[in-house]
Design a protein around this motif. Structure first.
Motif, PDB file in Angstrom:
ATOM      1  N   VAL A   1       0.860  -1.237   0.102  1.00 43.85           N
ATOM      2  CA  VAL A   1      -0.227  -0.120   0.007  1.00 43.85           C
ATOM      3  C   VAL A   1       0.870   1.210  -0.109  1.00 43.85           C
ATOM      4  CG1 VAL A   1      -1.968  -1.016   1.241  1.00 43.85           C
ATOM      5  CG2 VAL A   1       0.036  -0.077   2.554  1.00 43.85           C
TER       6      VAL A   1
ATOM      7  N   THR B   1      -7.353   1.696  -3.957  1.00 39.37           N
ATOM      8  CA  THR B   1      -7.640   0.603  -5.096  1.00 39.37           C
ATOM      9  C   THR B   1      -8.169  -0.290  -4.493  1.00 39.37           C
ATOM     10  OG1 THR B   1      -5.587   0.200  -5.232  1.00 39.37           O
ATOM     11  CG2 THR B   1      -6.084   1.841  -6.607  1.00 39.37           C
ATOM     12  N   THR B   2      -7.957  -0.599  -3.112  1.00 44.71           N
ATOM     13  CA  THR B   2      -8.626  -1.964  -2.592  1.00 44.71           C
ATOM     14  C   THR B   2      -9.945  -1.837  -2.620  1.00 44.71           C
ATOM     15  OG1 THR B   2      -6.482  -1.988  -1.538  1.00 44.71           O
ATOM     16  CG2 THR B   2      -8.385  -3.344  -0.639  1.00 44.71           C
TER      17      THR B   2
ATOM     18  N   THR C   1       5.159   6.543   1.912  1.00 46.00           N
ATOM     19  CA  THR C   1       4.176   7.401   2.886  1.00 46.00           C
ATOM     20  C   THR C   1       4.990   8.099   3.929  1.00 46.00           C
ATOM     21  OG1 THR C   1       2.241   6.429   2.035  1.00 46.00           O
ATOM     22  CG2 THR C   1       2.189   7.833   4.097  1.00 46.00           C
TER      23      THR C   1
ATOM     24  N   GLU D   1      -4.723   6.206  -8.899  1.00 45.33           N
ATOM     25  CA  GLU D   1      -5.057   5.039  -9.453  1.00 45.33           C
ATOM     26  C   GLU D   1      -6.329   4.696  -9.607  1.00 45.33           C
ATOM     27  OE1 GLU D   1      -2.374   2.120  -8.339  1.00 45.33           O
ATOM     28  OE2 GLU D   1      -0.308   3.350  -8.360  1.00 45.33           O
TER      29      GLU D   1
ATOM     30  N   SER E   1      -4.799   1.544   0.533  1.00 45.78           N
ATOM     31  CA  SER E   1      -4.820   1.960  -0.803  1.00 45.78           C
ATOM     32  C   SER E   1      -6.284   2.194  -1.186  1.00 45.78           C
ATOM     33  CB  SER E   1      -4.273   0.771  -1.699  1.00 45.78           C
ATOM     34  OG  SER E   1      -4.580   0.967  -3.053  1.00 45.78           O
TER      35      SER E   1
ATOM     36  N   THR F   1      -3.751   5.943   0.095  1.00 43.02           N
ATOM     37  CA  THR F   1      -2.508   6.198  -1.066  1.00 43.02           C
ATOM     38  C   THR F   1      -3.188   5.802  -2.285  1.00 43.02           C
ATOM     39  OG1 THR F   1      -1.886   3.851  -0.834  1.00 43.02           O
ATOM     40  CG2 THR F   1      -0.754   5.294   0.687  1.00 43.02           C
ATOM     41  N   LYS F   2      -2.596   5.906  -3.100  1.00 39.43           N
ATOM     42  CA  LYS F   2      -2.967   5.641  -4.611  1.00 39.43           C
ATOM     43  C   LYS F   2      -4.167   6.427  -5.069  1.00 39.43           C
ATOM     44  CE  LYS F   2      -0.430   1.537  -4.179  1.00 39.43           C
ATOM     45  NZ  LYS F   2      -0.135  -0.188  -4.478  1.00 39.43           N
TER      46      LYS F   2
END
Length: 313
Positions: A122, A232-233, A127, A260, A230, A256-257
């Motif tokens: 992640v 995106t999870t 970070t 994306e 994340s 994070t991300k």
């Protein structure tokens, strides 16, 4: 005119089948509320509420939360509530649900210990480096970096590279007792940032090890724990991860991300599921860039716009 209103107009100009699809995508609870209030709601307001509902669901806000907000509007509707009022009301509702950010704060005595926990992949180490850079270069704080991630190949090398760039100390910790000794060594510092190893919740040995490190300084120092997730999870995995780490410590949320994904509903979903405060977000790999405090206004605007449709308009 808002983008939502533009999309509403576009949908009205399309074939009647589009309205049938919108109706199918609207939950039964909301449909019942709309049906009960049909005499009070104009067709334009009905269509707008359905559009608003579908927009939030398309952006992956959980239906139970969307139902609560939409039903509140429908049940308390009066003729003075136009589309602009409804949109503003939902906007403010989501802002309040996110609440205020809870960011890193200094300790009154001795260095504050900042732990970064979360699953593998992640971006915990990156970070940590971004926050360390902000504390060091922007806030001019005296910092040290520790890592207890002795499992992942080259994990300490990555953190050591960041430490060398900033010319700050970095320590690899193997046992909780070692961390207690090193805390005394850095007692004049402002912050000690600690990188942890990601692992499966089924790995009891690593779970116990992480938990021991999280609490080994409880009698000596003030700490803050940040769960790094994340964006995106998928939702079910985020729930499992957040529930697992909640057994170890109270934490704040870092996502994070953000670069994306095009759907930000899970930020709200996990905020409400955990009741943990939001703190920071990242949107790329660059250190010290691609990092900021969580911007609630920006995220709520994105949650109320169906961006895939806007790209085609």
């Amino acid at each position: 005119q808002t983008l939502l209103e533009e999309k509403l107009k576009k949908e009205k100009d399309q074939a009647p089948k589009a309205k049938e699809v919108a109706k199918e995508n609207t939950s039964k609870n909301v449909e019942e509320s709309l049906a009960e209030s049909e005499d009070e709601l104009s067709p334009e307001i009905m269509d707008f509420i359905k559009l608003l509902y579908n927009t939030m669901v398309d952006n992956e806000i959980r239906e139970q939360y969307v139902n609560q907000m939409i039903n509140d509007i429908v049940q308390n509707f009066n003729k003075e509530m136009n589309m602009e009022y409804i949109l503003s009301h939902i906007y403010q509702k989501i802002v309040l649900k996110f609440g205020q950010n809870d960011l890193i704060s200094p300790s009154e005595n001795g260095p504050k210990i900042i732990y970064f926990i979360g699953p593998t992949g992640v971006g915990k180490t990156t970070t940590l480096a971004k926050i360390a850079s902000s504390l060091f270069f922007t806030s001019h704080k005296k910092i040290a970096m520790f890592t207890i991630d002795t499992y992942r190949i080259a994990a300490s090398d990555q953190l050591n590279s960041y430490a060398n760039i900033m010319e700050v100390p970095m320590e690899v910790i193997y046992r909780p007792e070692d961390m207690q000794e090193l805390y005394k060594k850095y007692s004049s510092y402002d912050y000690i940032l600690v990188d942890t190893a990601g692992h499966s919740s089924k790995n009891e040995e690593m779970s116990e090890n992480t938990n021991a490190f999280l609490h080994c300084l409880d009698e000596l120092a003030k700490k803050e724990v940040y769960l790094v997730l994340s964006a995106t999870t998928k939702y079910k995995d985020l729930v499992n991860i957040s529930d697992y780490y909640s057994k170890m410590a109270d934490y704040k949320l870092i996502f994070t991300k953000l670069d994306e994904t095009c759907s930000y509903g899970n930020l709200l979903n996990i905020r409400l599921h955990t009741n943990a405060p939001m703190s920071y977000v990242t949107c790329g790999q660059n250190v010290p860039d691609d990092f900021d405090e969580f911007d609630v206004q920006d995220i709520v605007r994105k949650l109320l716009i169906f961006e895939k449709t806007n790209e085609n308009s």
